[in-house]
Write a protein that holds these residues in place. Structure first.
Motif, PDB file in Angstrom:
ATOM      1  N   ALA A   8       0.820  -1.204   0.000  1.00 41.43           N
ATOM      2  CA  ALA A   8       0.000   0.000   0.000  1.00 41.43           C
ATOM      3  C   ALA A   8       0.857   1.258   0.000  1.00 41.43           C
ATOM      4  N   VAL A   9       1.964   1.231   0.751  1.00 40.59           N
ATOM      5  CA  VAL A   9       2.842   2.406   0.808  1.00 40.59           C
ATOM      6  C   VAL A   9       3.494   2.652  -0.553  1.00 40.59           C
ATOM      7  N   LEU A  10       3.827   1.574  -1.254  1.00 41.48           N
ATOM      8  CA  LEU A  10       4.477   1.725  -2.559  1.00 41.48           C
ATOM      9  C   LEU A  10       3.607   2.467  -3.559  1.00 41.48           C
ATOM     10  N   ILE A  11       2.281   2.319  -3.451  1.00 39.62           N
ATOM     11  CA  ILE A  11       1.391   2.975  -4.409  1.00 39.62           C
ATOM     12  C   ILE A  11       0.686   4.178  -3.805  1.00 39.62           C
ATOM     13  N   ASP A  12       1.037   4.528  -2.563  1.00 40.47           N
ATOM     14  CA  ASP A  12       0.412   5.683  -1.922  1.00 40.47           C
ATOM     15  C   ASP A  12       1.001   6.973  -2.479  1.00 40.47           C
ATOM     16  N   ALA A  13       0.141   7.872  -2.937  1.00 39.99           N
ATOM     17  CA  ALA A  13       0.607   9.103  -3.591  1.00 39.99           C
ATOM     18  C   ALA A  13       1.387   9.996  -2.624  1.00 39.99           C
ATOM     19  N   GLN A  14       0.905  10.159  -1.398  1.00 41.34           N
ATOM     20  CA  GLN A  14       1.600  11.021  -0.442  1.00 41.34           C
ATOM     21  C   GLN A  14       2.968  10.452  -0.068  1.00 41.34           C
ATOM     22  N   SER A  15       3.063   9.145   0.067  1.00 39.83           N
ATOM     23  CA  SER A  15       4.354   8.528   0.389  1.00 39.83           C
ATOM     24  C   SER A  15       5.343   8.742  -0.750  1.00 39.83           C
ATOM     25  N   ARG A  16       4.885   8.580  -1.965  1.00 41.21           N
ATOM     26  CA  ARG A  16       5.776   8.793  -3.108  1.00 41.21           C
ATOM     27  C   ARG A  16       6.198  10.252  -3.205  1.00 41.21           C
ATOM     28  N   LEU A  94       5.175   8.655   9.742  1.00 42.38           N
ATOM     29  CA  LEU A  94       3.816   9.034  10.133  1.00 42.38           C
ATOM     30  C   LEU A  94       2.823   8.689   9.037  1.00 42.38           C
ATOM     31  N   ARG A  95       3.200   8.912   7.800  1.00 47.30           N
ATOM     32  CA  ARG A  95       2.313   8.562   6.686  1.00 47.30           C
ATOM     33  C   ARG A  95       2.120   7.050   6.610  1.00 47.30           C
ATOM     34  N   ARG A  96       3.168   6.295   6.912  1.00 42.84           N
ATOM     35  CA  ARG A  96       3.039   4.839   6.947  1.00 42.84           C
ATOM     36  C   ARG A  96       2.010   4.420   7.997  1.00 42.84           C
ATOM     37  N   LEU A  97       2.044   5.090   9.153  1.00 41.32           N
ATOM     38  CA  LEU A  97       1.059   4.794  10.196  1.00 41.32           C
ATOM     39  C   LEU A  97      -0.345   5.158   9.726  1.00 41.32           C
ATOM     40  N   GLU A  98      -0.475   6.277   9.029  1.00 41.29           N
ATOM     41  CA  GLU A  98      -1.793   6.677   8.511  1.00 41.29           C
ATOM     42  C   GLU A  98      -2.309   5.664   7.496  1.00 41.29           C
ATOM     43  N   VAL A  99      -1.430   5.196   6.620  1.00 37.21           N
ATOM     44  CA  VAL A  99      -1.837   4.177   5.643  1.00 37.21           C
ATOM     45  C   VAL A  99      -2.229   2.887   6.365  1.00 37.21           C
ATOM     46  N   ALA A 100      -1.494   2.555   7.435  1.00 31.46           N
ATOM     47  CA  ALA A 100      -1.847   1.370   8.222  1.00 31.46           C
ATOM     48  C   ALA A 100      -3.243   1.517   8.814  1.00 31.46           C
ATOM     49  N   GLY A 101      -3.585   2.712   9.277  1.00 30.90           N
ATOM     50  CA  GLY A 101      -4.931   2.942   9.807  1.00 30.90           C
ATOM     51  C   GLY A 101      -5.999   2.764   8.747  1.00 30.90           C
ATOM     52  N   ILE A 102      -5.725   3.264   7.552  1.00 27.71           N
ATOM     53  CA  ILE A 102      -6.685   3.097   6.451  1.00 27.71           C
ATOM     54  C   ILE A 102      -6.847   1.625   6.109  1.00 27.71           C
ATOM     55  N   TYR A 176     -10.474  -2.913  -0.372  1.00 26.24           N
ATOM     56  CA  TYR A 176      -9.205  -3.262   0.271  1.00 26.24           C
ATOM     57  C   TYR A 176      -8.133  -3.550  -0.775  1.00 26.24           C
ATOM     58  N   MET A 177      -8.483  -4.293  -1.792  1.00 26.53           N
ATOM     59  CA  MET A 177      -7.509  -4.650  -2.820  1.00 26.53           C
ATOM     60  C   MET A 177      -7.042  -3.434  -3.598  1.00 26.53           C
ATOM     61  N   SER A 178      -7.880  -2.419  -3.711  1.00 31.94           N
ATOM     62  CA  SER A 178      -7.445  -1.195  -4.384  1.00 31.94           C
ATOM     63  C   SER A 178      -6.382  -0.461  -3.570  1.00 31.94           C
ATOM     64  N   LEU A 179      -6.401  -0.654  -2.244  1.00 28.86           N
ATOM     65  CA  LEU A 179      -5.394  -0.020  -1.390  1.00 28.86           C
ATOM     66  C   LEU A 179      -4.067  -0.768  -1.426  1.00 28.86           C
ATOM     67  N   THR A 180      -4.135  -2.084  -1.559  1.00 29.53           N
ATOM     68  CA  THR A 180      -2.919  -2.903  -1.517  1.00 29.53           C
ATOM     69  C   THR A 180      -2.356  -3.219  -2.887  1.00 29.53           C
ATOM     70  N   GLY A 181      -3.078  -2.863  -3.917  1.00 25.24           N
ATOM     71  CA  GLY A 181      -2.608  -3.198  -5.254  1.00 25.24           C
ATOM     72  C   GLY A 181      -2.952  -4.602  -5.678  1.00 25.24           C
TER      73      GLY A 181
END
Length: 389
Positions: A8-16, A94-102, A176-181
């Motif tokens: 999820a972090v790999l495809i997260d726009a804010q993380s990138r 912190l963004r990783r934690l936010e993505v984990a919450g999502i 869920y699958m859209s979040l994890t790729g």
């Protein structure tokens, strides 16, 4: 969950975006390691006499120079780069934690929908079993046609609920699958993690890193009271033609020309002067950023402590509710079994049987929701404590 979080972090726009910002700040080390804070320069000019007593006058000058670091300025600048990188790293955590919450919320939404499907399937199976028994009783004349219609209505209602639940679980899984790729929400999630040092929470490390970066900026402002001075080396070459004979002494003497040349080399230095109009706004802005980062840290600490306390209370309440829901389901199951026996013996009507069945269904739904709520409360407590798988 950890693997899904990485996906999820790999495809997260804010993380990138933060990773790109990290690379951009890292590039500033090239300036910190340079011998000059700016770009060296090359200059030159050419001048010729257009009129006047100078004949064929020509002047050419070439200059090369560069700005200079002020004492302590380079180290202060490198400090802003280092603290800026640390801040971005903490923001990434912190963004990783936010993505984990999502992800956690989406995972439990899928599990809740899946549990609803299980309850709905159980309802359909029970409704069909009662309906078949009711049909036999109507055929044998032991029950009225109205009882058969009541059974058919319950079966259709159960099948409708199942169809809706199956649609909801598909939507939840796709979300869920859209979040994890592409990874589905299968398996178990997590258990309660032990408490951690509050200062290690990503929501607190981030403003602390911002405060350190603001302090480094203040140091840079103090080390840069003026714009960078400049030093340059120049060379000038000039020549012109002039008369070599003074005819005022002897008008008959022949006039001749003589070329004069001059070449000079020099050093040019430019040192700006400090002024309050330049320095005071810069220092005030840097100090204001420090105050903002301090206030943000204090606010974040209050929020984190409150969220942890609330999450613990919510988990305790969910666990108590789950125990009560499980006890209620046991009572409802016993009540329904007794009602079925009483119906077969003709002691109660079909309407009374379905009324008890509705109580059992409510208990099943409540027990399923209570169990899911315990899992959600565990995830939210881990989230509040700053755990990212």
């Amino acid at each position: 969950m950890a693997k899904h979080l990485e996906m999820a972090v790999l495809i997260d726009a804010q993380s990138r975006s933060l990773e790109a910002q990290f690379r951009a700040i890292s590039a500033r080390y090239a300036t910190a390691n340079s011998i000059t804070p700016g770009s060296p320069y090359f200059a030159g000019y050419q001048r010729n006499a257009a009129a006047g007593n100078l004949r064929n006058y020509n002047e050419t000058e070439i200059e090369a120079g560069m700005p200079l670091w002020l004492p302590g300025q380079r180290d202060a600048f490198a400090g802003t780069v280092s603290t800026g990188l640390v801040e971005v790293e903490e923001r990434l955590a912190l963004r990783r934690l936010e993505v984990a919450g999502i992800l956690r919320d989406a995972w439990w939404s899928a599990q809740r929908a899946s549990r609803d499907v299980s309850v709905a399937r159980n309802r359909v199976a029970t409704a069909r079993d009662i309906g078949a028994d009711m049909t036999r009783r109507v055929e044998l004349g032991d029950a009225a046609q109205a009882d058969a219609l009541l059974a058919k209505n319950e079966t259709l209602a159960a099948e409708t609920e199942l169809a809706q639940s199956e649609g909801a679980v598909k939507v939840a899984r796709i979300t869920y699958m859209s979040l994890t790729g592409g990874a589905p929400p299968d398996g178990a999630l997590e258990s309660v993690r032990p408490p951690i040092d509050i200062e290690d929470h990503p929501a607190l490390r981030t403003p602390l890193a911002a405060l350190a970066r603001a302090r480094a900026q203040v140091e840079l402002v103090d080390a840069t009271p003026i714009d960078s001075p400049e030093i340059g080396i120049f060379g000038r070459q000039e020549h012109n033609d002039q008369y070599s004979t003074d005819r005022s002494l002897d008008p008959s003497e022949r006039v001749t020309n003589q070329r004069t040349d001059a070449t000079t080399v020099g050093v040019r230095i430019r040192i700006p002067l400090p002024t309050a109009g330049r320095n005071e706004p810069r220092r005030a802005e840097a100090l204001a950023e420090m105050d903002r980062a301090t206030a943000e840290y204090e606010r974040a600490k209050r929020v984190v402590l409150a969220e942890i306390k609330a999450a613990r209370e919510a988990l305790a309440a969910a666990q108590r509710a789950a125990k009560l829901a499980s006890s209620r389901l046991g009572v409802a199951n016993d009540q329904f079994e007794l009602s079925r026996k009483a119906f077969k013996l003709g002691e109660i009507s079909a309407f009374d049987l379905y009324r008890v069945r509705q109580i059992q269904l409510d208990a099943q739904r409540m027990d399923a929701n209570a169990e899911i709520n315990v899992g959600v409360a565990i995830s939210r407590l881990n989230q509040a404590q700053g755990y990212a798988p």
